[in-house]
Design an enzyme around this catalytic site. Structure first.
Site, PDB file in Angstrom:
ATOM      1  N   GLY A  42      96.640  51.549  36.293  1.00  0.00           N
ATOM      2  CA  GLY A  42      96.283  52.951  36.442  1.00  0.00           C
ATOM      3  C   GLY A  42      96.912  53.556  37.686  1.00  0.00           C
ATOM      4  O   GLY A  42      98.022  53.198  38.093  1.00  0.00           O
ATOM      5  N   SER A  43      96.172  54.461  38.341  1.00  0.00           N
ATOM      6  CA  SER A  43      96.765  55.301  39.392  1.00  0.00           C
ATOM      7  C   SER A  43      97.156  54.556  40.657  1.00  0.00           C
ATOM      8  O   SER A  43      97.928  55.085  41.463  1.00  0.00           O
ATOM      9  CB  SER A  43      95.804  56.440  39.738  1.00  0.00           C
ATOM     10  OG  SER A  43      95.675  57.326  38.645  1.00  0.00           O
ATOM     11  N   THR A  44      96.638  53.358  40.900  1.00  0.00           N
ATOM     12  CA  THR A  44      97.122  52.605  42.061  1.00  0.00           C
ATOM     13  C   THR A  44      98.612  52.285  41.908  1.00  0.00           C
ATOM     14  O   THR A  44      99.302  52.059  42.898  1.00  0.00           O
ATOM     15  CB  THR A  44      96.337  51.297  42.252  1.00  0.00           C
ATOM     16  OG1 THR A  44      96.245  50.605  41.001  1.00  0.00           O
ATOM     17  CG2 THR A  44      94.944  51.559  42.794  1.00  0.00           C
TER      18      THR A  44
END
Length: 587
Positions: free
Chosen positions: A304-306
């Protein structure tokens, strides 16, 4: 006359034949008695010797400060020698009672005609001494060692444990087996032809050699802080599990690795409540393997966004974006025939690249991913070693699951840009992002630091591969500044600690299938932002209720850093004003 001549000839032949056979036998006897005397002397002694093993003490496992994580405690092995037993019923009665074994099982071994039969190993020394006081003929009590873990469940899935033979089964115990196991000794006792030991006969004894000790990068105090933070969020969010890794991004030394819930290393086969549920043997084995599994390295997930940290790094490396570039987010982006939404359905409107990172805006990253292109994106993935395992020194590491380059079309590139459509391990991501913030050096995450012998002398300092300049220092400096702004001004504000500059990135990953409404909430953070001494990542698997990474995962790293930064001697800095923060980002 003819018959006499014939008989003489036959007699001569017989005599010659006998003489030849006699010469052959004499020669063979001389050969055996002279040339093979030593060999057969050894065999003869072996017939009249009984060998018993003296177990070597296994090497200790220590944390970076010398705190014992694995040690040994003395136990005994109880055996019987059939030919020396004078009162078998007494032996059976006492051993079955004291060792709490079925009488028929003990009887079977006592009555078995063999040189020696083991009754039970890992018997507490106090109990063995009590049996020794009974003075039972034919019962042998040999000293042994059993692995003991003073801190119970601490870092259990990393350290691992040993089996009944004192050999490593999982974790560091098996990875460093060749250094830890030591060399067993022996006792040779003279016996009669019937196998009865000769009293007052000299013993031939070879002393055991203790195993070497292993010093780790783990810090017990940091591991405890990490486990406390993981337990707290695990219980509060009723999650499946919580994973947390804390590492020195400069050299790859792992301070802590948590897979909560952990298990008791001194009782590794206990399933607790599951044991009473009537599980089949296969179900029990599966449950045990799941309980022992080090998910930080063995399980892959969509980050995801990491992962936007990697996408932003690739864009800066390729010159595809500038800090003041502007983007429009209406809440979605159309890619070919797909409408891919932002997490903020109303959209973020017009924003700069810096604000896009602070807001964790999907359309911004889809746009810059398209600018970089699939080939150059994959080139940067390779620089950050996302296509291969990290090489960590514990067994069971999984590799990434990526599309082949030719299969990466615009939709796949768009989703990959914000961390979906592929899978990596938490440790792979942490390694890549360590290179992003440490100036561009790709380190090897590891636990083992050195090997020490029984005298306390360091016999080996363990070295690991390092690759420098995988990204430009300018890119690294920019990314540190951007990620600090995510915490001070953006979606990671719940990780902010007054007096410290923290960098980080939030993520909320929806698990497959997308319709399941199950999530992994995560946060990656590092500190101090300008010169990182520690980097950490936390993953909360299927939290109940609120599941946003910035809301529930960022506070876990905040709690960890609030304890660890003073412990590491990182001094607080003067608090920046809002004008200072804005000026830094603009620069």
């Amino acid at each position: 006359m003819q018959n006499k001549t014939f008989n003489k000839r036959n007699l001569t032949s017989v005599v010659v034949f006998v003489m030849i056979i006699s010469l052959v036998l004499t020669g063979r006897l001389a050969y055996l008695m002279i040339c093979q005397a030593d060999h057969y002397g050894v065999l003869a002694r072996q017939i009249h010797e009984r060998e018993r093993s003296i177990k070597a003490e296994r090497g200790k496992i220590l944390d970076r400060n010398g705190v014992e994580l694995a040690n040994n405690k003395p136990v005994c092995t109880i055996s019987v020698i059939h030919s020396q037993i004078k009162d078998p019923e007494k032996v059976i009665a006492i051993l079955s009672q004291q060792l709490e074994l079925p009488e028929d099982k003990v009887r079977k071994r006592v009555e078995k005609v063999s040189s020696i039969e083991r009754i039970k190993s890992n018997v507490p020394k106090e109990l063995a001494d009590k049996i020794r006081e009974s003075d039972l003929d034919g019962v042998m009590i040999d000293e042994d060692y059993k692995r003991f873990y003073p801190l119970g469940s601490l870092a259990s899935k990393v350290i691992g444990f040993t089996g009944s033979d004192n050999q490593g089964i999982i974790g560091l115990e098996v990875e460093y087996e060749e250094y830890l196991h030591g060399m067993n000794g022996t006792i040779l006792t003279l016996t009669t032809a019937r196998g009865v030991e000769i009293e007052n006969a000299a013993e031939n004894r070879t002393e055991p050699v203790a195993g070497n000790s292993l010093t780790l990068s783990i810090d017990v105090n940091i591991q405890k802080y990490a486990e406390q933070a993981a337990k707290k969020v695990f219980e509060a969010k009723q999650a499946n599990n919580v994973k947390l890794i804390a590492m020195n991004p400069q050299n790859g030394e792992i301070y802590a690795m948590v897979n909560y819930p952990e298990f008791d290393l001194n009782d590794p086969y206990s399933l607790g409540a599951l044991s009473a549920n009537g599980l089949t043997q296969k179900q029990k084995n599966d449950a045990l393997n799941g309980m022992w599994r080090n998910s930080c390295i063995s399980d892959t997930y969509e980050p995801g966004s990491t992962f936007k940290v990697v996408t932003a790094t690739a864009a800066l490396e390729e010159g595809a974006v500038k800090l003041n570039d502007t983007f429009n987010c209406p809440g979605f982006k159309i890619v070919e025939d797909r409408k891919i939404r932002c997490h903020k359905t109303a959209g973020h409107g017009m924003q700069t690249f810096v604000q896009g990172i602070q807001n964790s805006c999907n359309p911004v990253f889809m746009e810059i991913g398209g600018r970089v292109g699939s080939k150059k994106m994959y080139d940067n993935f390779r620089k950050l070693a996302l296509f291969k395992k990290t090489g960590i020194d514990v067994p069971g590491e999984a590799g990434s699951i990526m599309h082949k380059l030719e299969a990466v079309k615009p939709v796949e590139l768009a989703t990959m840009s914000f961390g979906q459509g592929f899978q990596i391990t938490p440790l792979q991501l942490l390694r890549a992002e360590s290179a992003v913030i440490n100036g561009g050096t790709l380190v090897t995450p590891h636990f083992g630091v050195s090997i020490t012998n029984a005298d306390g002398t360091v016999t080996k300092k363990i070295k690991y591969p390092v690759e420098e300049n995988v990204i430009k220092k300018e890119t690294s400096d920019t990314m540190k500044m951007l990620l600090e702004s995510v915490v001070s001004q953006g979606s990671g504000k719940n990780a902010y600690i007054e007096g410290y500059e923290i960098g980080g990135k939030t993520a909320t990953s929806e698990k497959l299938p997308r319709s399941s409404n199950k999530y992994i909430s995560s946060f990656m953070g590092f500190a101090p932002a300008d010169d990182p001494k520690i980097i950490a990542i936390v993953l909360i698997d299927e939290p109940v209720g609120t599941y946003y990474g910035g809301t529930i995962a960022a506070p876990v790293v905040k709690e960890l850093f609030a304890n660890v930064l003073p412990y590491l001697g990182v001094a607080e800095k003067p608090i920046k004003t809002e004008d200072d923060k804005t000026k830094t980002v603009e620069e």
